[in-house]
Structures are given as C-alpha cells and as structure tokens.
Design an enzyme around this catalytic site. Structure first.
Site, PDB file in Angstrom:
ATOM      1  CB  ALA A   1      54.115  33.683  47.500  1.00 43.27           C
TER       2      ALA A   1
ATOM      3  CD  GLU B   1      60.404  30.239  44.771  1.00 44.17           C
ATOM      4  OE1 GLU B   1      59.314  30.765  45.103  1.00 44.17           O
ATOM      5  OE2 GLU B   1      61.484  30.844  44.805  1.00 44.17           O
TER       6      GLU B   1
ATOM      7  CD  GLU C   1      58.027  33.709  41.225  1.00 40.31           C
ATOM      8  OE1 GLU C   1      58.072  33.345  40.030  1.00 40.31           O
ATOM      9  OE2 GLU C   1      58.225  32.946  42.174  1.00 40.31           O
TER      10      GLU C   1
ATOM     11  N   GLY D   1      56.036  30.409  44.154  1.00 43.57           N
ATOM     12  CA  GLY D   1      56.312  29.725  45.423  1.00 43.57           C
ATOM     13  C   GLY D   1      55.848  28.274  45.418  1.00 43.57           C
TER      14      GLY D   1
HETATM   15  N1  CO8 Z   1      47.902  34.384  45.227  1.00 46.15           N
HETATM   16  C1  CO8 Z   1      46.666  34.721  45.615  1.00 46.15           C
HETATM   17  N2  CO8 Z   1      45.560  34.305  45.008  1.00 46.15           N
HETATM   18  C2  CO8 Z   1      45.702  33.519  43.936  1.00 46.15           C
HETATM   19  C3  CO8 Z   1      46.976  33.127  43.456  1.00 46.15           C
HETATM   20  C4  CO8 Z   1      48.117  33.600  44.161  1.00 46.15           C
HETATM   21  N3  CO8 Z   1      49.355  33.264  43.813  1.00 46.15           N
HETATM   22  N4  CO8 Z   1      46.799  32.365  42.349  1.00 46.15           N
HETATM   23  C5  CO8 Z   1      45.469  32.283  42.147  1.00 46.15           C
HETATM   24  N5  CO8 Z   1      44.815  32.967  43.100  1.00 46.15           N
HETATM   25  C6  CO8 Z   1      43.362  33.134  43.232  1.00 46.15           C
HETATM   26  C7  CO8 Z   1      42.779  34.070  42.203  1.00 46.15           C
HETATM   27  O1  CO8 Z   1      42.942  35.406  42.599  1.00 46.15           O
HETATM   28  C8  CO8 Z   1      41.327  33.634  42.179  1.00 46.15           C
HETATM   29  O2  CO8 Z   1      40.696  34.161  43.308  1.00 46.15           O
HETATM   30  P1  CO8 Z   1      39.160  34.759  43.166  1.00 46.15           P
HETATM   31  O3  CO8 Z   1      38.339  33.579  42.752  1.00 46.15           O
HETATM   32  O4  CO8 Z   1      38.860  35.244  44.543  1.00 46.15           O
HETATM   33  O5  CO8 Z   1      39.232  35.807  42.123  1.00 46.15           O
HETATM   34  C9  CO8 Z   1      41.421  32.125  42.398  1.00 46.15           C
HETATM   35  O6  CO8 Z   1      42.712  31.886  42.979  1.00 46.15           O
HETATM   36  C10 CO8 Z   1      41.336  31.325  41.121  1.00 46.15           C
HETATM   37  O7  CO8 Z   1      42.280  31.831  40.206  1.00 46.15           O
HETATM   38  P2  CO8 Z   1      41.916  32.381  38.761  1.00 46.15           P
HETATM   39  O8  CO8 Z   1      40.489  32.831  38.693  1.00 46.15           O
HETATM   40  O9  CO8 Z   1      42.959  33.369  38.357  1.00 46.15           O
HETATM   41  O10 CO8 Z   1      42.053  31.030  37.909  1.00 46.15           O
HETATM   42  P3  CO8 Z   1      42.419  30.905  36.367  1.00 46.15           P
HETATM   43  O11 CO8 Z   1      42.167  29.487  36.009  1.00 46.15           O
HETATM   44  O12 CO8 Z   1      41.745  31.956  35.569  1.00 46.15           O
HETATM   45  O13 CO8 Z   1      43.995  31.189  36.313  1.00 46.15           O
HETATM   46  C11 CO8 Z   1      46.287  31.013  37.048  1.00 46.15           C
HETATM   47  C12 CO8 Z   1      44.898  30.334  36.962  1.00 46.15           C
HETATM   48  C13 CO8 Z   1      46.890  31.167  35.653  1.00 46.15           C
HETATM   49  C14 CO8 Z   1      47.184  30.102  37.869  1.00 46.15           C
HETATM   50  C15 CO8 Z   1      46.129  32.386  37.711  1.00 46.15           C
HETATM   51  O14 CO8 Z   1      45.391  32.246  38.922  1.00 46.15           O
HETATM   52  C16 CO8 Z   1      47.433  33.062  38.061  1.00 46.15           C
HETATM   53  O15 CO8 Z   1      48.097  33.601  37.190  1.00 46.15           O
HETATM   54  N6  CO8 Z   1      47.801  33.036  39.373  1.00 46.15           N
HETATM   55  C17 CO8 Z   1      48.982  33.709  39.864  1.00 46.15           C
HETATM   56  C18 CO8 Z   1      50.226  32.912  39.543  1.00 46.15           C
HETATM   57  C19 CO8 Z   1      51.429  33.645  40.026  1.00 46.15           C
HETATM   58  O16 CO8 Z   1      51.761  34.761  39.602  1.00 46.15           O
HETATM   59  N7  CO8 Z   1      52.197  33.013  40.956  1.00 46.15           N
HETATM   60  C20 CO8 Z   1      53.392  33.573  41.532  1.00 46.15           C
HETATM   61  C21 CO8 Z   1      53.076  34.363  42.745  1.00 46.15           C
HETATM   62  S1  CO8 Z   1      54.442  35.239  43.375  1.00 46.15           S
HETATM   63  C22 CO8 Z   1      55.341  34.061  44.177  1.00 46.15           C
HETATM   64  O17 CO8 Z   1      54.978  32.907  44.247  1.00 46.15           O
HETATM   65  C23 CO8 Z   1      56.591  34.532  44.809  1.00 46.15           C
HETATM   66  C24 CO8 Z   1      57.258  33.490  45.726  1.00 46.15           C
HETATM   67  C25 CO8 Z   1      58.332  34.106  46.607  1.00 46.15           C
HETATM   68  C26 CO8 Z   1      57.755  35.120  47.537  1.00 46.15           C
HETATM   69  C27 CO8 Z   1      58.766  35.879  48.309  1.00 46.15           C
HETATM   70  C28 CO8 Z   1      58.107  37.109  48.905  1.00 46.15           C
HETATM   71  C29 CO8 Z   1      58.892  38.121  49.474  1.00 46.15           C
END
Ligand code: CO8
Length: 262
Positions: free
Chosen positions: A68, A116, A136, A113
């Site tokens: 998400a 999911e 998360e 997400g």
């Molecule tokens: N949300 C927003 N932006 C994201 C997300 C995300 N989940 N994942 C990656 N991005 C963005 C990064 O911020 C980055 O943007 P920018 O270039 O502008 O800085 C771009 O995508 C590329 O990502 P990275 O530079 O971080 O790429 P890496 O190769 O270094 O890392 C990873 C890849 C390991 C996947 C890393 O991006 C990461 O850890 N991402 C987040 C993963 C995460 O925590 N996912 C869970 C999110 S929470 C969720 O899904 C909850 C679901 C239920 C919600 C219910 C709500 C009430």
C-alpha cells in the site's frame, strides 16, 4: 499528478485479459486511485462474458506491487485508515470472488498490500526475482487488506505468524517451499507461462469453471457436509449444459471438445 492510466488493460487473446498496475516508479504501490481503477476494470471484465480468465501483474522489472502507498497512509487518522483498509479488503474480496479465475503473475516484489493482492488471486506464478513479505510491522502497523485472514489459510498459522511478526522478506524459492505460490519460473518466461496457463483455463467451458470456483471458495469455510451438498447441487447443473454432452461425446469419439459456454 499524472493523467496516465494506473491500470493498463490488454487482451492476450479473445478470452484472456491482462491488467497491469502502472506505477513502476513507486513500485506499483496501491493508493485509493489504483484500487478504484483496478476495481472498475475488473467489474467491466466480469460483465464481458467472452473473458474467461484474468491475469494481474505489475509494470516494470522490479515489482509486482511494493505494498500500500506509504506516503498516502502516513498522515491518516483512525477514520481514514479504517476506510482505506475497508476499501482494500472490499477490492481483495471482490477479486477472490470474481466469477472467472484470476492469476497473479508476480514479476518482482509482492510486499504488504501487494502480497495481499496476490493472495486474493486463485493462482500465483512468480518469476525467480520475486520477493514476498509482510513488512508492515516495520512501519508500526500490520496487514490491513486481508493478509491476516488469507495468509494463514494458505501457508498455515505458524508460517503466517512468522512472516507477519518478523516482517522478513523471502525469496520466490522460499515462497514456493512455504506453499505461498504455485510455481516459480525464469523472469523472461513469466508472461509466456502465465498466458499459456490462462489460455488453457479459458479453453474450458465457462460453466464448470465458474461453478467450481464458487463451490471451492464457499465450501472452504463450511463443514464437509455443507460443502459436499454445494458440490453435488452445482455439479449436477453441469448435466443440463451442451458443454457436458460435448465434453463427454468428444472423449468417447477420441477428439478435442469444442465448448460453447452453453
Ligand atoms: N509505498 C510508496 N512508495 C513506495 C513503496 C510503497 N509501499 N514501495 C516503494 N516505494 C517507492 C520508494 O519510495 C521509491 O520512491 P522514490 O524513487 O521516489 O524514492 C521507489 O518506490 C523505489 O523504491 P526504493 O528506492 O526503495 O527501491 P529499493 O530497490 O531500494 O527497495 C523495497 C525496494 C525493499 C521494496 C523498498 O522500496 C521497500 O521497502 N518498500 C516498502 C515495502 C513495504 O513496507 N510495503 C508494505 C507497505 S504497508 C502495506 O502494504 C499495508 C497494506 C494494508 C494497508 C491498510 C491501511 C489502513
């Protein structure tokens, strides 16, 4: 803001639709707009009787869906978070219960997400570079789009708890080992393998396909007696179709059946 479509739709052939989440720069992260567009496309597909299987994938080489959208969630209050979680759950349940089969072609990260979303599909095929997890917990939250409910049913309580409590990210090979996915294939072969499987499914009669999906999904939650009753009722309906006659005649005549979805 961009006016580019967040979900790209492509017909792989007459009866297989591909939906591609199109935010590669944000690793295809799910915000309300993406979920709405995905929901709309799926509703349109469900109305179109000619489409018999849907593939969902992510744009780019790196991610299926990275989760998400963290930026859009950061400042949410309880009411907003509840609404987002409710809507995400609604979309995932809609996918799970879509009348036709759904295959997730997992082309990279399937996190939070994104995992999911994949869990809502009927079949999950991943490329070797795919990675899976529910990180998360590292953000001070836990899965909110159905992950706490679907993950334990798929990998078992113990593995689901390990993934959700640790936030650990696992490889495609480990995901296969944990029964989280059906198959792992080479990255460059993913779409070919998935399209082939979708086309194979779409070549069957849509009547037993839809009935089987419904009976499996509904019966899964029920005691065996109720599930068996549902199976018997739906199974016998097949015998009122031309496709059942054609399927059995073709077998006895040693030829391929031609199904008409009637
Ligand atoms: N949300 C927003 N932006 C994201 C997300 C995300 N989940 N994942 C990656 N991005 C963005 C990064 O911020 C980055 O943007 P920018 O270039 O502008 O800085 C771009 O995508 C590329 O990502 P990275 O530079 O971080 O790429 P890496 O190769 O270094 O890392 C990873 C890849 C390991 C996947 C890393 O991006 C990461 O850890 N991402 C987040 C993963 C995460 O925590 N996912 C869970 C999110 S929470 C969720 O899904 C909850 C679901 C239920 C919600 C219910 C709500 C009430």
């Amino acid at each position: 803001m961009t006016s580019e479509k967040l979900i790209l739709k492509e017909m792989k052939n007459d009866s297989v639709a591909l939906l591609k989440i199109n935010r590669p720069k944000a690793l295809n992260a799910l915000n309300v707009e993406v979920l709405k567009e995905l929901y709309n496309e799926l509703q349109e597909i469900e109305k179109d009787e000619t489409v018999k299987c849907v593939i969902i994938t992510g744009s780019g080489e790196k991610a299926f869906v990275g989760g998400a959208d963290i930026g859009s969630m950061k400042d949410m209050d309880t009411v907003e978070a509840r609404k987002f979680s409710e809507f995400g759950n609604e979309v995932m349940t809609y996918i799970e219960n879509l009348k036709i089969p759904v295959i997730a072609a997992i082309n990279g990260y399937a996190l939070g997400g994104g995992l999911e979303l994949a869990l809502s599909a009927d079949i999950r095929i991943a490329s070797e570079n795919a990675k899976f997890g529910t990180p998360e917990i590292n953000l001070g939250i836990f899965p909110g789009f159905g992950g706490t409910q679907r993950l334990p049913k798929i990998v078992g309580l113990h593995k689901a708890k390990e993934l959700i409590f640790t936030g650990e990210i696992i490889t495609a090979e480990d995901a296969k080992e944990a029964n989280l996915i059906n198959k792992v294939v080479k990255q460059e072969e993913l779409m070919e393998v998935v399209t082939k499987m979708a086309s194979k499914i779409a070549s069957k009669s849509s009547i037993p396909l839809k009935l089987a999906k419904q009976v499996i999904n509904r019966g899964y939650e029920e005691p065996i007696e109720t599930g068996s009753l549902m199976e018997t009722s739906s199974f016998s309906v097949c015998f009122s179709t031309e496709d059942q006659k054609e399927g059995m005649e073709a077998f006895l005549e040693n030829r391929k059946p031609t199904f008409k979805d009637k």
